[in-house]
Design a protein around this motif. Structure first.
Motif, PDB file in Angstrom:
ATOM      1  N   GLY A  26       0.781  -1.228   0.000  1.00 54.73           N
ATOM      2  CA  GLY A  26       0.000   0.000   0.000  1.00 54.73           C
ATOM      3  C   GLY A  26       0.813   1.277   0.000  1.00 54.73           C
ATOM      4  O   GLY A  26       0.247   2.365  -0.159  1.00 54.73           O
ATOM      5  N   ALA A  27       2.134   1.183   0.144  1.00 56.02           N
ATOM      6  CA  ALA A  27       2.964   2.383   0.250  1.00 56.02           C
ATOM      7  C   ALA A  27       2.824   3.289  -0.967  1.00 56.02           C
ATOM      8  O   ALA A  27       2.629   4.500  -0.841  1.00 56.02           O
ATOM      9  N   VAL A  28       2.902   2.714  -2.170  1.00 54.37           N
ATOM     10  CA  VAL A  28       2.795   3.523  -3.391  1.00 54.37           C
ATOM     11  C   VAL A  28       1.402   4.101  -3.545  1.00 54.37           C
ATOM     12  O   VAL A  28       1.226   5.259  -3.921  1.00 54.37           O
ATOM     13  N   SER A  29       0.379   3.282  -3.260  1.00 54.47           N
ATOM     14  CA  SER A  29      -1.002   3.765  -3.387  1.00 54.47           C
ATOM     15  C   SER A  29      -1.257   4.938  -2.450  1.00 54.47           C
ATOM     16  O   SER A  29      -1.938   5.904  -2.811  1.00 54.47           O
ATOM     17  N   ILE A  30      -0.698   4.862  -1.237  1.00 50.54           N
ATOM     18  CA  ILE A  30      -0.869   5.950  -0.268  1.00 50.54           C
ATOM     19  C   ILE A  30      -0.205   7.227  -0.767  1.00 50.54           C
ATOM     20  O   ILE A  30      -0.804   8.313  -0.742  1.00 50.54           O
ATOM     21  N   ILE A  31       1.027   7.107  -1.252  1.00 53.26           N
ATOM     22  CA  ILE A  31       1.742   8.281  -1.771  1.00 53.26           C
ATOM     23  C   ILE A  31       1.021   8.855  -2.981  1.00 53.26           C
ATOM     24  O   ILE A  31       0.816  10.069  -3.097  1.00 53.26           O
ATOM     25  N   SER A  32       0.607   7.977  -3.892  1.00 51.04           N
ATOM     26  CA  SER A  32      -0.080   8.412  -5.106  1.00 51.04           C
ATOM     27  C   SER A  32      -1.398   9.094  -4.776  1.00 51.04           C
ATOM     28  O   SER A  32      -1.755  10.109  -5.368  1.00 51.04           O
ATOM     29  N   ALA A  33      -2.138   8.534  -3.806  1.00 50.70           N
ATOM     30  CA  ALA A  33      -3.421   9.116  -3.409  1.00 50.70           C
ATOM     31  C   ALA A  33      -3.237  10.461  -2.732  1.00 50.70           C
ATOM     32  O   ALA A  33      -4.058  11.366  -2.884  1.00 50.70           O
ATOM     33  N   ASN A  81      -9.811  11.148  -6.856  1.00 55.90           N
ATOM     34  CA  ASN A  81     -10.754  10.340  -7.636  1.00 55.90           C
ATOM     35  C   ASN A  81     -10.030   9.229  -8.388  1.00 55.90           C
ATOM     36  O   ASN A  81     -10.471   8.083  -8.413  1.00 55.90           O
ATOM     37  N   ALA A  82      -8.894   9.578  -9.007  1.00 57.65           N
ATOM     38  CA  ALA A  82      -8.105   8.575  -9.727  1.00 57.65           C
ATOM     39  C   ALA A  82      -7.549   7.543  -8.755  1.00 57.65           C
ATOM     40  O   ALA A  82      -7.481   6.352  -9.072  1.00 57.65           O
ATOM     41  N   ALA A  83      -7.162   7.992  -7.559  1.00 53.77           N
ATOM     42  CA  ALA A  83      -6.600   7.078  -6.557  1.00 53.77           C
ATOM     43  C   ALA A  83      -7.635   6.055  -6.101  1.00 53.77           C
ATOM     44  O   ALA A  83      -7.314   4.876  -5.905  1.00 53.77           O
ATOM     45  N   ILE A  84      -8.875   6.487  -5.934  1.00 45.95           N
ATOM     46  CA  ILE A  84      -9.941   5.577  -5.504  1.00 45.95           C
ATOM     47  C   ILE A  84     -10.196   4.509  -6.560  1.00 45.95           C
ATOM     48  O   ILE A  84     -10.302   3.314  -6.259  1.00 45.95           O
ATOM     49  N   LEU A  85     -10.282   4.932  -7.813  1.00 45.18           N
ATOM     50  CA  LEU A  85     -10.505   3.974  -8.895  1.00 45.18           C
ATOM     51  C   LEU A  85      -9.323   3.022  -9.040  1.00 45.18           C
ATOM     52  O   LEU A  85      -9.500   1.825  -9.297  1.00 45.18           O
ATOM     53  N   ALA A  86      -8.107   3.546  -8.889  1.00 49.78           N
ATOM     54  CA  ALA A  86      -6.916   2.691  -8.963  1.00 49.78           C
ATOM     55  C   ALA A  86      -6.901   1.699  -7.804  1.00 49.78           C
ATOM     56  O   ALA A  86      -6.559   0.522  -7.984  1.00 49.78           O
ATOM     57  N   THR A  87      -7.288   2.156  -6.616  1.00 51.39           N
ATOM     58  CA  THR A  87      -7.334   1.282  -5.442  1.00 51.39           C
ATOM     59  C   THR A  87      -8.380   0.194  -5.623  1.00 51.39           C
ATOM     60  O   THR A  87      -8.150  -0.976  -5.291  1.00 51.39           O
ATOM     61  N   GLN A  88      -9.541   0.571  -6.154  1.00 49.00           N
ATOM     62  CA  GLN A  88     -10.586  -0.417  -6.422  1.00 49.00           C
ATOM     63  C   GLN A  88     -10.087  -1.473  -7.410  1.00 49.00           C
ATOM     64  O   GLN A  88     -10.327  -2.674  -7.243  1.00 49.00           O
ATOM     65  N   ASN A  89      -9.364  -1.017  -8.424  1.00 47.58           N
ATOM     66  CA  ASN A  89      -8.824  -1.932  -9.426  1.00 47.58           C
ATOM     67  C   ASN A  89      -7.826  -2.907  -8.801  1.00 47.58           C
ATOM     68  O   ASN A  89      -7.841  -4.113  -9.073  1.00 47.58           O
ATOM     69  N   LEU A  90      -6.962  -2.390  -7.917  1.00 48.23           N
ATOM     70  CA  LEU A  90      -5.973  -3.235  -7.246  1.00 48.23           C
ATOM     71  C   LEU A  90      -6.643  -4.189  -6.252  1.00 48.23           C
ATOM     72  O   LEU A  90      -6.178  -5.317  -6.055  1.00 48.23           O
ATOM     73  N   PHE A  91      -7.739  -3.755  -5.651  1.00 52.23           N
ATOM     74  CA  PHE A  91      -8.522  -4.642  -4.785  1.00 52.23           C
ATOM     75  C   PHE A  91      -9.092  -5.801  -5.597  1.00 52.23           C
ATOM     76  O   PHE A  91      -9.024  -6.969  -5.191  1.00 52.23           O
ATOM     77  N   ALA A 102     -10.590   0.440   1.787  1.00 51.64           N
ATOM     78  CA  ALA A 102     -11.353   1.494   2.464  1.00 51.64           C
ATOM     79  C   ALA A 102     -10.417   2.494   3.143  1.00 51.64           C
ATOM     80  O   ALA A 102     -10.671   3.706   3.132  1.00 51.64           O
ATOM     81  N   ILE A 103      -9.332   2.001   3.730  1.00 54.57           N
ATOM     82  CA  ILE A 103      -8.361   2.881   4.402  1.00 54.57           C
ATOM     83  C   ILE A 103      -7.717   3.831   3.402  1.00 54.57           C
ATOM     84  O   ILE A 103      -7.669   5.046   3.617  1.00 54.57           O
ATOM     85  N   ILE A 104      -7.218   3.293   2.296  1.00 52.69           N
ATOM     86  CA  ILE A 104      -6.553   4.132   1.294  1.00 52.69           C
ATOM     87  C   ILE A 104      -7.531   5.129   0.691  1.00 52.69           C
ATOM     88  O   ILE A 104      -7.227   6.314   0.543  1.00 52.69           O
ATOM     89  N   GLY A 105      -8.745   4.663   0.369  1.00 49.96           N
ATOM     90  CA  GLY A 105      -9.740   5.540  -0.256  1.00 49.96           C
ATOM     91  C   GLY A 105     -10.253   6.634   0.654  1.00 49.96           C
ATOM     92  O   GLY A 105     -10.441   7.770   0.227  1.00 49.96           O
ATOM     93  N   SER A 106     -10.462   6.314   1.934  1.00 48.96           N
ATOM     94  CA  SER A 106     -11.098   7.281   2.843  1.00 48.96           C
ATOM     95  C   SER A 106     -10.112   8.128   3.647  1.00 48.96           C
ATOM     96  O   SER A 106     -10.489   9.161   4.188  1.00 48.96           O
ATOM     97  N   GLN A 107      -8.848   7.707   3.723  1.00 47.93           N
ATOM     98  CA  GLN A 107      -7.889   8.415   4.565  1.00 47.93           C
ATOM     99  C   GLN A 107      -6.806   9.161   3.792  1.00 47.93           C
ATOM    100  O   GLN A 107      -6.142  10.031   4.357  1.00 47.93           O
ATOM    101  N   PHE A 108      -6.616   8.833   2.518  1.00 44.75           N
ATOM    102  CA  PHE A 108      -5.488   9.421   1.796  1.00 44.75           C
ATOM    103  C   PHE A 108      -5.850  10.049   0.447  1.00 44.75           C
ATOM    104  O   PHE A 108      -4.985  10.652  -0.186  1.00 44.75           O
TER     105      PHE A 108
END
Length: 448
Positions: A175-182, A188-198, A209-215
């Motif tokens: 999750g380190a890269v996703s957090i930095i990217s978000a 909006n792009a980060a949420i869709l990317a996170t959903q895709n990785l999920f 949920a953590i990455i989408g709602s906190q970062f």
């Protein structure tokens, strides 16, 4: 892995990642306009072709609504048996109604007809303009973000510094890269990317949920925009530092309390173990193992990594945008034309009074308006005289993260966060945890 393949993978990993960072994440000064390379040139394109783009977006909104309605009534095989069409057109009656309302708002705004409270610059017109811009920015961001997320950087950082994010934020090393990217890119792009990785098995339900709602903040470019409108560009570096420090504190608390803490640690297939196989480090240094993990990921990169994003790009524009326009406009109407905002902002006003912040009533209303749209605090707070108050409002508008016009509807629509109640709780929790720290930093900085 032979030397030629290793060289090819090194070029993909290092070259692809650096190109992605250069285009997507790093802000540059373009003759006084601070933005990322991607966003700066896309915004020039949007400005130059604004009129035809507005018509195209309106048309797509209408087709989205009509297509979803037709699919729900006729249930045609040519839609239901096509994965792409089913993904963007098949939905529930609730979301069909949302699409119809969103499309109607866009039509009224485009032709400048209908009630003023719907088509005014503060409500429907604002949302239609935002939709036109985001329909270009977000799909392009999703596409080019692939360079950062899928060329090996995720594996490299995950192995190298991922151990930090696990105990602090309760997410895996990946999750380190996703957090930095978000955090520095568009939320909006980060949420869709996170959903895709999920969906690919990288994250559990809770981690997504953590990455989408906190970062998922509104990007460095947005912070620059807010600072510029508020007249605090000379404090931009300080503002960004405060937002980052307070954001870390808020996230550390937010992941350990409901509603996010109650989300299951299960993957997309319902299991407790990731379907993505992870190689164990047996005898290499952490740096060498991280580099080799990145090369193995880079070895799998192909054109399909990019073409597979078309589904999410169309999903955002056709599925989500009408809903975002609908919810955002309704939220803005409530904020601008009813006393509800004054009522709900009263607890914030009390905190601001107790801490001797200037113009507490106006500042409180501006802060709480962030639930409707993250630009609304700027609209309501730009005439406040105190630099300290404007600094606090600017920081809070970013730190709240969840706002109805986009991120809140995106989180619930993609099921990254389960329901509206949880989204509302996240907003309230983030607001009341972040505010005291932001005020404290503003006081320490001696802003006036």
């Amino acid at each position: 892995m032979d030397s030629k393949r290793k060289l090819r993978n090194s070029i993909v990993f290092i070259g692809g990642t650096l190109l992605g960072i250069l285009l997507v994440l790093i802000p540059f000064d373009f003759n006084g306009a601070v933005d990322t390379v991607l966003f700066y040139y896309l915004k020039l394109f949007i400005t130059h072709f604004n009129k035809p783009l507005r018509f195209i977006i309106m048309l797509l909104m209408v087709l989205s609504a009509l297509g979803a309605l037709y699919d729900n009534i006729a249930k045609p095989d040519w839609i239901r048996n096509n994965k792409l069409l089913k993904n963007i057109l098949s939905t529930t009656p609730f979301y069909i109604a949302n699409r119809i309302l969103g499309a109607l708002i866009c039509v009224l705004v485009y032709f400048n007809i209908g009630p003023e409270f719907i088509i005014s610059a503060d409500t429907g017109s604002s949302m239609f303009g935002l939709a036109t811009q985001l329909s270009i920015l977000v799909p392009c961001m999703l596409l080019l973000q692939t360079l950062i997320l899928e060329c090996g950087a995720m594996e490299f950082l995950g192995e190298l510094i991922g151990f930090i994010v696990k105990p602090i934020f309760k997410v895996s090393e990946m999750g380190a890269v996703s957090i930095i990217s978000a955090w520095v890119g568009p939320g909006n792009a980060a949420i869709l990317a996170t959903q895709n990785l999920f969906e690919e098995g990288y994250y559990t339900v809770k981690e997504a949920a953590i990455i989408g709602s906190q970062f998922s903040t509104s990007s460095v470019g947005w912070i620059v925009l807010v600072s510029s409108v508020f007249g605090i560009m000379d404090h931009f570096a300080t503002l960004f530092l405060v937002i980052t420090l307070v954001g870390i504190i808020v996230a550390m608390v937010g992941v350990r309390i409901p509603p996010i803490s109650k989300y299951p640690d299960t993957y997309v297939d319902g299991s407790l173990v990731s379907p993505v196989k992870k190689q164990e480090n047996k005898d290499q240094s952490k740096l060498a193992f991280a580099y080799n993990s990145a090369l193995q990921r880079a070895d799998k990169v192909s054109i399909k990594n990019f073409t597979s994003k078309i589904n999410n790009m169309l999903f955002y524009v056709i599925w989500l945008q009408p809903i975002i326009v609908c919810w955002g406009t309704l939220a803005l109407i409530i904020s601008m034309y009813t006393p509800i905002l004054q009522w709900v902002s009263y607890p914030i006003e009390l905190i601001l009074k107790l801490t001797n912040v200037s113009e507490p009533a106006a500042s409180a209303s501006a802060i709480m308006s962030g639930f409707a749209d993250n630009y609304l605090p700027v609209i309501l707070g730009q005439n406040i005289m105190s630099v300290e108050s404007r600094f606090i409002i600017a920081a809070m508008s970013i730190l709240q993260i969840v706002f109805m016009s986009e991120i809140a509807s995106l989180l619930t629509s993609t099921k990254v966060v389960k329901n509206f109640k949880d989204v509302l709780l996240v907003f309230v929790i983030r607001t009341f945890i972040a505010l005291p720290f932001v005020i404290l930093f503003a006081k320490i900085l001696g802003l006036s």
